[in-house]
Design a protein around this motif. Structure first.
Motif, mmCIF file in Angstrom:
data_model
loop_
_atom_site.group_PDB
_atom_site.id
_atom_site.type_symbol
_atom_site.label_atom_id
_atom_site.label_comp_id
_atom_site.label_asym_id
_atom_site.label_seq_id
_atom_site.Cartn_x
_atom_site.Cartn_y
_atom_site.Cartn_z
ATOM 1 N N ALA A 926 0.828 -1.209 0.000
ATOM 2 C CA ALA A 926 0.000 0.000 0.000
ATOM 3 C C ALA A 926 0.859 1.253 0.000
ATOM 4 C CB ALA A 926 -0.927 -0.020 1.217
ATOM 5 N N ARG A 927 1.946 1.265 0.741
ATOM 6 C CA ARG A 927 2.814 2.436 0.777
ATOM 7 C C ARG A 927 3.582 2.613 -0.538
ATOM 8 N NH1 ARG A 927 2.691 4.838 5.461
ATOM 9 N NH2 ARG A 927 2.040 3.710 7.353
ATOM 10 N N MET A 928 3.889 1.518 -1.228
ATOM 11 C CA MET A 928 4.610 1.629 -2.490
ATOM 12 C C MET A 928 3.752 2.249 -3.590
ATOM 13 S SD MET A 928 7.717 0.642 -2.076
ATOM 14 C CE MET A 928 7.652 1.285 -0.418
ATOM 15 N N PHE A 929 2.389 2.091 -3.460
ATOM 16 C CA PHE A 929 1.523 2.688 -4.478
ATOM 17 C C PHE A 929 1.691 4.211 -4.529
ATOM 18 C CE2 PHE A 929 -1.012 -1.291 -4.517
ATOM 19 C CZ PHE A 929 -1.111 -1.437 -5.886
ATOM 20 N N LEU A 949 -6.072 -0.426 -4.435
ATOM 21 C CA LEU A 949 -6.192 0.371 -3.215
ATOM 22 C C LEU A 949 -7.555 0.175 -2.550
ATOM 23 C CD1 LEU A 949 -4.483 3.701 -4.355
ATOM 24 C CD2 LEU A 949 -3.598 2.039 -2.726
ATOM 25 N N ILE A 950 -8.613 0.069 -3.367
ATOM 26 C CA ILE A 950 -9.934 -0.192 -2.787
ATOM 27 C C ILE A 950 -9.927 -1.530 -2.050
ATOM 28 C CG2 ILE A 950 -12.360 -0.614 -3.333
ATOM 29 C CD1 ILE A 950 -11.562 2.298 -3.572
ATOM 30 N N THR A 951 -9.250 -2.502 -2.645
ATOM 31 C CA THR A 951 -9.154 -3.811 -1.982
ATOM 32 C C THR A 951 -8.433 -3.680 -0.652
ATOM 33 O OG1 THR A 951 -9.095 -4.905 -4.145
ATOM 34 C CG2 THR A 951 -8.294 -6.167 -2.237
ATOM 35 N N LEU A 952 -7.340 -2.945 -0.640
ATOM 36 C CA LEU A 952 -6.566 -2.799 0.598
ATOM 37 C C LEU A 952 -7.307 -1.933 1.618
ATOM 38 C CD1 LEU A 952 -2.990 -2.241 -0.863
ATOM 39 C CD2 LEU A 952 -3.837 -4.283 0.306
ATOM 40 N N SER A 953 -8.148 -0.978 1.141
ATOM 41 C CA SER A 953 -8.853 -0.111 2.094
ATOM 42 C C SER A 953 -9.923 -0.862 2.887
ATOM 43 C CB SER A 953 -9.502 1.058 1.341
ATOM 44 O OG SER A 953 -10.497 0.582 0.445
ATOM 45 N N SER A 954 -10.278 -2.056 2.431
ATOM 46 C CA SER A 954 -11.213 -2.886 3.191
ATOM 47 C C SER A 954 -10.509 -4.056 3.868
ATOM 48 C CB SER A 954 -12.321 -3.405 2.253
ATOM 49 O OG SER A 954 -11.742 -4.155 1.186
ATOM 50 N N ILE A 958 -6.296 -2.734 10.348
ATOM 51 C CA ILE A 958 -6.445 -1.297 10.300
ATOM 52 C C ILE A 958 -5.185 -0.609 9.793
ATOM 53 C CG2 ILE A 958 -5.733 -1.037 12.703
ATOM 54 C CD1 ILE A 958 -8.340 1.070 10.771
ATOM 55 N N SER A 959 -4.020 -1.195 10.076
ATOM 56 C CA SER A 959 -2.755 -0.610 9.606
ATOM 57 C C SER A 959 -2.675 -0.619 8.096
ATOM 58 C CB SER A 959 -1.570 -1.369 10.212
ATOM 59 O OG SER A 959 -1.592 -2.725 9.813
ATOM 60 N N VAL A 960 -3.219 -1.652 7.461
ATOM 61 C CA VAL A 960 -3.208 -1.710 6.002
ATOM 62 C C VAL A 960 -4.105 -0.626 5.437
ATOM 63 C CG1 VAL A 960 -3.700 -3.140 3.989
ATOM 64 C CG2 VAL A 960 -2.711 -4.167 6.039
ATOM 65 N N ARG A 961 -5.300 -0.441 6.068
ATOM 66 C CA ARG A 961 -6.207 0.585 5.577
ATOM 67 C C ARG A 961 -5.587 1.980 5.708
ATOM 68 N NH1 ARG A 961 -11.405 -1.140 8.924
ATOM 69 N NH2 ARG A 961 -10.002 -2.660 9.885
ATOM 70 N N ILE A 962 -4.954 2.201 6.855
ATOM 71 C CA ILE A 962 -4.313 3.511 7.045
ATOM 72 C C ILE A 962 -3.210 3.728 6.010
ATOM 73 C CG2 ILE A 962 -2.925 4.868 8.647
ATOM 74 C CD1 ILE A 962 -4.473 3.543 10.932
ATOM 75 N N ALA A 963 -2.498 2.675 5.637
ATOM 76 C CA ALA A 963 -1.388 2.804 4.685
ATOM 77 C C ALA A 963 -1.850 3.195 3.300
ATOM 78 C CB ALA A 963 -0.600 1.491 4.625
#
Length: 1157
Positions: A926-929, A949-954, A958-963
């Motif tokens: 997520a951070r590399m995007f 990103l939509i996939t990762l936002s769900s 919670i750390s993945v969503r924040i990223a």
């Protein structure tokens, strides 16, 4: 014969003129001094003649006539001559010699009253220099002394007459104090001595008065009346109305303007002037006169007699030696004449009849004595050649019988020039007088040139040498390059070195500021000149012209010098190439301020390196390379890589020191730089050294090929396949093209086939040059790579490009078998290879991005791409699971993301992270995007990035969503598609409005940080409708935060966000409804948490309120930057003073304006 100063005729020329006539010069009056020497051959006097000393010319023994009088007197005494009647001239000479000046003046007055003016006394008393006290240098020891000491005469170089204002002085001894006695200095040296501008005496009173008069006259004529009045007041002892007040008995000279235009000299005809000395004839001094003098002053006479005897003996020896040399020359010429007579059949005599003149030249034959001696025998003078038939062969070494024979042959080969003679009986004198009414000009310089017709190559060169200096100044500047062929041809073939030097000086000064095309034309001519004349004359004639203009004020002229040094390098002596020329260019490289000049200097240095063969100059060449690489001008550095380094590398290859000295020296400097700059690396110097190494890759590969075991078997033939276009990187210049370095493409193709076969099947045993690359160069480079800072994108990019060119040059087989294994040995992809606590494992170093971007991207086939994808996936996984810093992975993505070719590949790697089972890996993906979004086109963003990103936002974590929030913010900053923006907006709104995130402190901080970063660059509608309202809500919510640490964190991030957004244009409605309320909420927090921030916020609020009040008056006043002075300098000063009162940490202050960059 070249033109001769009529006042500088040598004795041999005078005698040569007197011999054929056997009379004294008829143009000279009998009363104008001593008669000439008696007729006959002076080298073999008759038996009944006087002793040889009496035959000497007055010019040979002493520069003054008085000295010869003493000599004659002494000789008469010794010979016991018979008494004769004493002439008045002898009496005058005796009075002047004994310094009886008043008696001589009385004698002169009586002669004038009697109508018998004596030239000697007239000349003496008309020369003011005879009555001025001189402070010059004492006379030479051999100078003739008068009874009262040395007779100081006014030298021509310091009298008014000698300045050639109007005419030469009549003083026969006008050069007496400038000449040196011939027993010390030869005739030619005497001429040079007379013309030396350094022998100057202080200005004399009469000279000063004359110059004052001319200056005042110039001021009046040119309307400088005030200056003239001031000048007259400062010289009140002089009457500027009368020239006679000056005190010189000469006519008033021309004005200063005329003197300036004439160059300070007035040409005089040799027919009107004769170099004569005023002296006493030997026979005019009676013996008893000398005897009486001897009785009065026996000691003085004895001393004078001994000096005269010594001088005459020296002159006799000098004449005898000259006689012997001339006799040998006569024999040589006679032998040449005999040879020519045998080789040429007797030609018919040719008669030239010109202008119906009654005089005709003698028939032309092989006898040089019959050739007319007019201007070296090379010209036909339409003014008449009546005197030509009587001229004898000159003893000058310039007129050899060979040139005369060539002239004669050409004259006989031409058709006879004959004219119809009228059947009249006019006398020749009448006919000549009649023709004189034809208006022909022959007295001026141009008239003299026009009246002569050259009939040989040499005479044409002489004529061009005389005329070109007068032609060039009158040609338009834009067309002067048309004269270059003429100047060069004349300079090549002209026999006189002085004239050649003048012509080359004209060439280099032909155009004031020559443009590129004109410089090329001049350089082409210089090269042609050098090819024609050889290295000796190039060194002696062309190089001095370059040296003179090395510091010229115009850069175009210095540029011409720099280019000429390179163009002439192949034609110079090798000692000069490696010494003088190298030093000239080194000086210009270090001192010249013009970039284009230093660029030309570097190119010329490269050419010099291609011709130098002195191995001792290697160190100097290396220092020149480093000096030029450090030049601040990019064009100079490009010239170094294009010309200098390839040429220098070719030389070091011949010396065998490319891989033993040059490359190791650069590597040592890089290592030293890394050791000294562990905390602050000098990236510019690193770039200099690394770029030099990169330019040395082609020569190094050439060394490997030329020293391989198979080199002797390489033979170019037609069956060898052509080299692929992409086999080598595109060279920066032709000098880095492998085919040019090796020799030709066929030979290179043959060597490459054998090279690949050797690497793949036979190995590297005995291949010393390649083993050095594998075992020493590569390990050292990899070790250096591990020491550079991975966060320095510049260093990573430089080394990546170096390894890419290195691997492409050495080939795919070499890369796969020699380079990749060494990197893979170091980059063992495992968790043990990462030190999570210290963060200093090899995977966190710059080795990862350089291997990925410099080695794995060299070849773009499917297996290569798979290897790169697998490596990046493994690195991402390993770093994530080890909780290690992601700097090396980020550097890889930044370097690869700059090339659109790798966008799909990078998205494949990130999708691997999106679907990975570990939340740590998904968070990293997520951070590399965020790094990838800015360079990817919107189609890929819509199809690949946003869905990921939509996939990762769900994501459950919670750390993945924040990223994912920074990546969403970057999309809002860069994308323009409305549909994409709405999707991102909805996702961010879910983060802010979903109740499950109300207590997520880290999520709120990430959103505020993202809004502060992307808000100033985002779409205004998105900023006004979404960013500012939500910042207002977050500030309002923070007022009720009970945890002080969280409250201060949110407040600081809000302060940074509002500081960045204050630079934007905000509508009045948004300002009133959201921006100002949010600031007031933040101000309430800062009153309790950070008083120093509270002061700044108070100022910001006040400025916003003033802005809102003034908005009705001027709606178009730009942005409402609170930090800027919107209402005057007082507000700006107050705001800055408040900022200076902050007591927060330096890091926090830096963050205040971080978003404004």
């Amino acid at each position: 014969m070249a033109s001769v100063n009529p006042f500088d005729v040598s004795d041999s020329e005078e005698e040569a003129e007197r011999r054929p006539n056997e009379t004294v010069d008829t143009e000279r009056s009998p009363s104008e001094g001593a008669p000439g020497p008696p007729p006959g051959n002076p080298f073999s006097p008759p038996a009944d003649a006087e002793p040889p000393t009496l035959l000497l010319s007055s010019n040979r023994t002493s520069p003054s006539g008085e000295g010869m009088s003493v000599s004659a007197a002494a000789t008469s005494t010794m010979a016991g001559g018979v008494e004769t009647r004493v002439s008045v001239d002898v009496i005058a000479a005796q009075l002047l010699r004994d310094q009886y000046i008043l008696t001589a003046l009385e004698f002169h007055t009586e002669l004038l009253e009697a109508g018998r003016e004596l030239p000697r006394l007239r000349d003496y008393f008309s020369n003011p220099g005879n009555f001025e006290r001189q402070s010059g240098t004492p006379p030479a020891k051999d100078q003739v002394l008068g009874p009262g000491g040395p007779l100081n005469r006014a030298g021509s170089i310091s009298t008014l007459d000698s300045l050639d204002f109007a005419r030469y002085s009549d003083d026969g001894n006008r050069e007496s104090d400038e000449r040196v006695a011939e027993n010390e200095v030869a005739s030619q040296e005497r001429k040079n001595f007379k013309s030396s501008p350094e022998i100057q005496e202080p200005i004399r009173p009469l000279e000063k008065r004359a110059l004052n008069f001319l200056v005042n006259e110039y001021l009046l004529k040119n309307e400088y009346k005030l200056s003239s009045i001031t000048f007259s007041d400062e010289n009140d002892d002089q009457d500027f109305e009368l020239w006679d007040d000056v005190g010189l008995n000469i006519p008033k000279p021309p004005d200063l303007l005329q003197l300036y235009r004439n160059g300070g000299s007035t040409p005089c005809s040799p027919r009107d002037k004769v170099d004569a000395s005023v002296g006493v004839a030997f026979g005019d001094l009676p013996g008893n006169c000398v005897a009486r003098e001897h009785q009065k002053k026996p000691d003085l006479l004895q001393q004078q007699q001994s000096e005269v005897v010594q001088e005459l003996e020296y002159q006799l020896n000098l004449l005898n030696s000259e006689k012997q040399s001339l006799a040998e020359q006569i024999k040589k010429l006679q032998s040449e004449i005999q040879i020519l007579k045998k080789s040429v059949s007797s030609p018919p005599p040719a008669t030239l009849e010109l202008c119906s003149s009654s005089s005709s030249s003698k028939p032309c034959s092989t006898n040089p004595s019959s050739v007319p001696s007019l201007d070296n025998g090379q010209y036909l003078d339409i003014r008449g050649v009546s005197e030509a038939g009587n001229d004898l062969v000159s003893t000058s070494t310039q007129n050899t019988s060979q040139s005369q024979q060539q002239t004669c042959n050409k004259a006989t080969s031409q058709q006879r020039v004959q004219f119809d003679q009228p059947n009249r009986k006019l006398s020749p004198a009448f006919q000549q007088a009649l023709l004189s009414f034809c208006r022909m000009c022959s007295e001026s310089r141009l008239g003299a040139e026009v009246s002569r017709i050259a009939d040989s190559e040499e005479s044409v060169m002489l004529m061009l040498g005389r005329c070109l200096p007068h032609i060039v100044p009158n040609v338009l500047l834009a067309k002067r390059e048309e004269l270059i062929p003429l100047i060069l041809c004349t300079a090549c073939l002209h026999p006189e070195p002085k004239e050649r030097d003048q012509l080359l000086h004209i060439l280099f000064n032909l155009i004031k500021r020559p443009d590129d095309e004109q410089r090329q034309m001049i350089l082409t001519g210089c090269v042609a000149f050098a090819r024609h004349v050889g290295p000796t004359r190039v060194e002696a004639e062309l190089l001095p012209q370059c040296w003179e203009q090395i510091n010229h004020k115009y850069p175009e002229r210095r540029l011409l010098v720099a280019e000429a040094c390179g163009a002439l390098a192949p034609y110079l002596p090798k000692e000069i190439r490696s010494s003088l020329v190298l030093s000239m260019l080194q000086q210009m490289l270090a001192e010249d301020k013009a970039d284009m000049v230093r660029e030309a200097v570097v190119k010329s240095l490269g050419i010099i390196m291609g011709y130098i063969d002195d191995s001792d100059k290697y160190a100097q060449g290396f220092e020149l390379m480093l000096l030029s690489l450090g030049d601040p001008s990019e064009r100079v550095v490009n010239a170094v890589h294009q010309v200098f380094i390839p040429a220098f590398a070719a030389w070091t290859t011949e010396l065998g020191s490319l891989h033993t000295a040059l490359i190791p020296s650069l590597l040592a400097r890089i290592e030293k730089l890394l050791t000294q700059g562990e905390h602050s690396l000098d990236e510019h110097k690193l770039h200099v050294f690394l770029s030099a190494l990169q330019s040395l890759i082609p020569p190094l590969f050439a060394v490997v090929l030329q020293n391989a075991p198979f080199t002797s078997r390489a033979k170019p033939h037609e069956d060898i396949p052509a080299i692929e276009v992409t086999r080598f990187p595109r060279p920066a210049s032709p000098l880095q093209d492998m085919a040019i370095i090796i020799g030709n493409r066929e030979l290179l193709s043959s060597l490459l086939l054998l090279y690949d076969h050797q690497l793949e099947h036979e190995g590297t045993t005995g291949w010393e040059s390649l083993l050095w690359v594998v075992n020493q160069l590569l390990p050292q480079l990899i070790e250096i790579v591990g020491r550079i800072n991975v966060t320095s994108s510049t260093c990573v990019h430089e080394f990546s490009r170096f390894f890419w060119r290195f691997c492409r040059t050495f080939g795919k087989i070499f890369t796969n078998t020699k380079v990749k294994p060494q990197f893979q040995e170091i980059l063992r992809l495992s968790e043990e290879n990462v030190d999570a606590s210290a963060g200093n494992g090899i995977l966190t170093k710059a080795t990862v991005p350089i291997y990925a971007t410099g080695v794995l991207t060299c070849y773009n086939q499917e297996e290569d791409r798979k290897l790169l994808v697998g490596f990046l996936e493994d690195v991402m996984t390993t770093l994530s699971l080890s909780h290690a810093p992601l700097d090396s992975l980020k550097a890889s993505f930044v370097e690869l993301g700059a090339n659109p070719v790798y966008h799909e590949l990078l998205l494949t790697v990130l999708w691997y992270g999106v679907v990975h089972t570990s939340a740590l890996v998904r968070c990293t993906a997520a951070r590399m995007f965020e790094l990838l979004v800015k360079g990817v086109n919107e189609t890929l963003v819509a199809q690949r990035v946003v869905p990921a990103l939509i996939t990762l936002s769900s994501d459950p974590e919670i750390s993945v969503r924040i990223a994912t929030i920074p990546a969403f913010g970057t999309i809002m900053e860069t994308v323009t598609q409305k549909e994409l923006l709405e999707r991102v907006k909805m996702q961010l709104a879910s983060f802010l409005e979903d109740p499950q995130y109300q207590d997520q402190h880290s999520l709120h901080m990430e959103i505020i940080r993202t809004f502060g970063r992307v808000g100033p660059n985002a779409e205004p509608r998105f900023r006004d409708d979404f960013v500012l309202p939500h910042l207002h809500k977050l500030a309002l919510a923070n007022n009720s935060q009970t945890v002080e640490s969280k409250r201060i964190d949110i407040a600081i991030h809000l302060f940074e966000a509002y500081s960045a957004l204050s630079c934007c244009f905000i509508s009045e409605e948004v300002m009133v409804n959201h921006f100002l309320p949010g600031l007031r909420c933040l101000h309430a927090d800062m009153e309790q948490l950070s008083p120093e921030h509270e002061v700044i916020l108070g100022s910001m609020i006040k400025e916003c309120e003033i802005k809102v009040e003034n908005r009705g008056i001027s709606d178009a006043q730009g942005s409402i930057s609170i930090a800027s002075s919107l209402v005057g300098e007082d507000a700006k000063t107050k705001f800055l003073s408040k900022m200076g009162q902050l007591t927060t940490s330096g890091a926090m202050l830096a963050n205040v304006f971080q978003r404004k960059k």
